[in-house]
Design a protein around this motif. Structure first.
Motif, PDB file in Angstrom:
ATOM      1  N   ILE A   1     -14.139  -4.312  -1.443  1.00  0.00           N
ATOM      2  CA  ILE A   1     -15.257  -4.350  -2.380  1.00  0.00           C
ATOM      3  C   ILE A   1     -14.699  -4.624  -3.772  1.00  0.00           C
ATOM      4  O   ILE A   1     -13.626  -4.133  -4.129  1.00  0.00           O
ATOM      5  CB  ILE A   1     -16.056  -3.034  -2.327  1.00  0.00           C
ATOM      6  N   SER A   2     -15.408  -5.442  -4.523  1.00  0.00           N
ATOM      7  CA  SER A   2     -14.959  -5.838  -5.849  1.00  0.00           C
ATOM      8  C   SER A   2     -15.570  -4.926  -6.902  1.00  0.00           C
ATOM      9  O   SER A   2     -16.773  -4.657  -6.888  1.00  0.00           O
ATOM     10  CB  SER A   2     -15.338  -7.293  -6.133  1.00  0.00           C
ATOM     11  N   LYS A   3     -14.749  -4.488  -7.823  1.00  0.00           N
ATOM     12  CA  LYS A   3     -15.226  -3.643  -8.918  1.00  0.00           C
ATOM     13  C   LYS A   3     -15.607  -4.468 -10.145  1.00  0.00           C
ATOM     14  O   LYS A   3     -16.055  -3.912 -11.132  1.00  0.00           O
ATOM     15  CB  LYS A   3     -14.142  -2.632  -9.306  1.00  0.00           C
ATOM     16  N   VAL A   4     -15.387  -5.757 -10.098  1.00  0.00           N
ATOM     17  CA  VAL A   4     -15.672  -6.585 -11.271  1.00  0.00           C
ATOM     18  C   VAL A   4     -16.786  -7.580 -11.002  1.00  0.00           C
ATOM     19  O   VAL A   4     -17.140  -8.355 -11.863  1.00  0.00           O
ATOM     20  CB  VAL A   4     -14.413  -7.359 -11.720  1.00  0.00           C
TER      21      VAL A   4
ATOM     22  N   PRO B   1      -8.776  -4.461  -9.353  1.00  0.00           N
ATOM     23  CA  PRO B   1     -10.234  -4.662  -9.302  1.00  0.00           C
ATOM     24  C   PRO B   1     -10.786  -4.696  -7.891  1.00  0.00           C
ATOM     25  O   PRO B   1     -11.994  -4.682  -7.697  1.00  0.00           O
ATOM     26  CB  PRO B   1     -10.426  -6.008  -9.999  1.00  0.00           C
ATOM     27  N   ILE B   2      -9.908  -4.790  -6.880  1.00  0.00           N
ATOM     28  CA  ILE B   2     -10.343  -4.860  -5.489  1.00  0.00           C
ATOM     29  C   ILE B   2      -9.962  -3.569  -4.776  1.00  0.00           C
ATOM     30  O   ILE B   2      -8.803  -3.152  -4.805  1.00  0.00           O
ATOM     31  CB  ILE B   2      -9.703  -6.059  -4.763  1.00  0.00           C
ATOM     32  N   ALA B   3     -10.935  -2.929  -4.143  1.00  0.00           N
ATOM     33  CA  ALA B   3     -10.670  -1.735  -3.349  1.00  0.00           C
ATOM     34  C   ALA B   3     -10.758  -2.097  -1.864  1.00  0.00           C
ATOM     35  O   ALA B   3     -11.729  -2.720  -1.439  1.00  0.00           O
ATOM     36  CB  ALA B   3     -11.674  -0.641  -3.678  1.00  0.00           C
ATOM     37  N   VAL B   4      -9.728  -1.746  -1.103  1.00  0.00           N
ATOM     38  CA  VAL B   4      -9.755  -1.931   0.350  1.00  0.00           C
ATOM     39  C   VAL B   4     -10.311  -0.643   0.946  1.00  0.00           C
ATOM     40  O   VAL B   4      -9.683   0.408   0.887  1.00  0.00           O
ATOM     41  CB  VAL B   4      -8.352  -2.234   0.908  1.00  0.00           C
ATOM     42  N   LEU B   5     -11.509  -0.728   1.510  1.00  0.00           N
ATOM     43  CA  LEU B   5     -12.224   0.462   1.951  1.00  0.00           C
ATOM     44  C   LEU B   5     -11.828   0.931   3.336  1.00  0.00           C
ATOM     45  O   LEU B   5     -11.744   2.130   3.594  1.00  0.00           O
ATOM     46  CB  LEU B   5     -13.737   0.208   1.924  1.00  0.00           C
ATOM     47  N   SER B   6     -11.625  -0.014   4.270  1.00  0.00           N
ATOM     48  CA  SER B   6     -11.459   0.401   5.659  1.00  0.00           C
ATOM     49  C   SER B   6     -10.752  -0.666   6.474  1.00  0.00           C
ATOM     50  O   SER B   6     -10.616  -1.824   6.054  1.00  0.00           O
ATOM     51  CB  SER B   6     -12.829   0.686   6.293  1.00  0.00           C
ATOM     52  N   CYS B   7     -10.321  -0.240   7.655  1.00  0.00           N
ATOM     53  CA  CYS B   7      -9.700  -1.161   8.610  1.00  0.00           C
ATOM     54  C   CYS B   7      -9.991  -0.678  10.022  1.00  0.00           C
ATOM     55  O   CYS B   7      -9.939   0.528  10.306  1.00  0.00           O
ATOM     56  CB  CYS B   7      -8.192  -1.247   8.375  1.00  0.00           C
ATOM     57  N   VAL B   8     -10.293  -1.615  10.896  1.00  0.00           N
ATOM     58  CA  VAL B   8     -10.514  -1.342  12.314  1.00  0.00           C
ATOM     59  C   VAL B   8      -9.734  -2.372  13.124  1.00  0.00           C
ATOM     60  O   VAL B   8      -9.702  -3.565  12.769  1.00  0.00           O
ATOM     61  CB  VAL B   8     -12.017  -1.425  12.667  1.00  0.00           C
TER      62      VAL B   8
END
Length: 450
Positions: free
Chosen positions: A257-260, A284-291
């Motif tokens: 998800i981008s914060k900018v 600025p980029i958050a890596v939320l999850s991985c499957v």
């Protein structure tokens, strides 16, 4: 037996639950209907005061947003409605067998689904979980109705957010949804993607047919055609050791998800700054999850798989689940489909190989790859990346902008804080939008990757 258990729970639930829990059912319904109708008839996002948490406000607003987006242009379909019909045709509420696309052909039928069928299903689900001692009926009903925590709800929320964002901004970075443009653009930026065969066309014919009856010509996209022609990619030795010998290419789905993404509107006007309550990182980029999608025996793609959640800090696979019961359509499915997932998996069901607890080699590189990729399209709010460890190395296969978490665990607070901020800014900006007709000076030009 499952249905009888639920019926028993319904019959005796009034005695088993405290009155405090049960009175939450009408309370939750009142909050839901007031909030939904408030937004449906044009109420401002931040003006509705009935919600006790941003998460409930985000959810109910997004449901009402469906009908604002309904006949407006969509970034990959003629309209949002058309995209719903296309993407929900093989999805059904478990145990019903009825494709959800059935309700998307008319606005009134979609409203009926949201206003009546959805609350009823929420109540049935609450009784089903109460029967399994997962909580009280009132609390579980509130969860299902106002802040659901299931993969389908998150998927549809991402779809609405992404569609709304593009409608308001007309952001041209959304061009990466096109698979050919995706490959061309990211290859030009030094991102390793699945290679394309450089040929004009390919001929495919059956070994035992004559007279040209089973001959098909596919013109390559590189020569102006519609088909992306690529060689077959195999799993690398590590991935293959976890799977059946005839399993498909099995991928990692990561959500970023981008914060900018909300810094600037199409006209250059500032809509908002960094989202509230995010971490202190300057990234600025958050890596939320991985499957990890462990493909099943004989499957063509890993859409038929067991999905193993990945610990983002340790890079270790956790328990696996399946959402196949959501993809059972037709009359037979209504009679035989389980209402919930069949359980958690430690092993691959086709091989007996233990997957849970397995460390993923190069996991930091996988995370870094999707961070780099999303940083190239920062004005796309949320992305789902498919990364494969192949016999040709680590490759980015595609990006999905209306993306699915696939049962992954992630930081709910961070996610909903960011989405809440998006909706607040977009709701204000939409007042100056007429059917999504506005243009932004985007940071990607198709001419760059001719």
């Amino acid at each position: 037996a499952e249905y009888m258990g639920i019926l028993e729970s319904i019959c005796f639930g009034w005695m088993l639950d405290s009155m405090t829990s049960l009175w939450m059912i009408p309370k939750s319904l009142a909050v839901f209907y007031y909030g939904f109708l408030f937004y449906l008839f044009g109420g401002k996002y931040e003006s509705c005061r009935v919600f006790v948490s941003p998460r409930s406000r985000v959810h109910v607003y997004s449901l009402a947003l469906t009908f604002y987006l309904w006949n407006r242009p969509h970034y990959r379909s003629p309209s949002f409605q058309a995209d719903l019909i296309k993407n929900l045709r093989n999805v059904a509420i478990p145990g019903t067998g009825v494709p959800l696309s059935t309700f998307c052909y008319f606005r009134l039928s979609a409203l009926f689904l949201v206003l009546f069928i959805y609350p009823i299903c929420s109540l049935i689900g609450a009784f089903a979980r109460a029967y399994r001692n997962q909580g009280t009926v009132g609390d579980l009903f509130e969860e299902h109705l106002l802040h659901p925590d299931d993969w389908f709800g998150f998927w549809q929320l991402n779809c609405r957010l992404t569609s709304f964002y593009h409608l308001v901004t007309q952001e041209n970075e959304f061009a990466v949804e096109d698979k050919w443009y995706f490959l061309s653009f990211f290859e030009s930026k030094g991102i390793p993607v699945s290679p394309i065969l450089k040929m004009d066309a390919v001929i495919v014919k059956h070994r035992n047919e004559e007279g040209g009856l089973a001959l098909h010509k596919y013109k390559n996209v590189t020569d102006g055609g519609d088909w992306i022609i690529q060689e077959y990619l195999a799993n690398d030795p590590f991935i293959q050791s976890l799977l059946p010998s005839n399993a498909p290419l099995s991928t990692f789905r990561l959500i970023t998800i981008s914060k900018v993404a909300m810094k600037q509107s199409s006209s250059g006007q500032i809509l908002c700054t960094k989202p509230r309550s995010v971490d202190s990182s300057n990234n600025p980029i958050a890596v939320l999850s991985c499957v990890f999608r462990a493909g099943r025996e004989g499957a063509v793609t890993d859409h038929k798989s067991v999905m193993f959640n990945v610990d983002m800090e340790l890079g270790v696979m956790k328990m696996g689940v399946s959402n196949a019961h959501w993809y059972q359509t037709g009359f037979a499915a209504a009679l035989t489909c389980p209402l919930t997932s069949t359980g958690s998996h430690i092993i691959h069901p086709d091989t007996g190989n233990i997957i849970a607890g397995t460390a993923i080699p190069q996991f930091e590189n996988i995370v870094s790859l999707v961070e780099r990729a999303h940083a190239l399209i920062p004005h796309v709010p949320v992305c789902g990346w498919d990364v494969a460890l192949t016999d040709k190395g680590m490759l980015l296969l595609e990006v999905n902008l209306s993306c699915n978490f696939f049962q992954a665990s992630f930081d709910r607070k961070q996610y909903f804080d960011i989405v809440d901020h998006y909706f607040s800014a977009l709701d204000s900006a939409k007042l100056s939008v007429k059917d999504g007709v506005r243009a932004r000076n985007g940071s990607i030009n198709r001419a760059e990757v001719a």
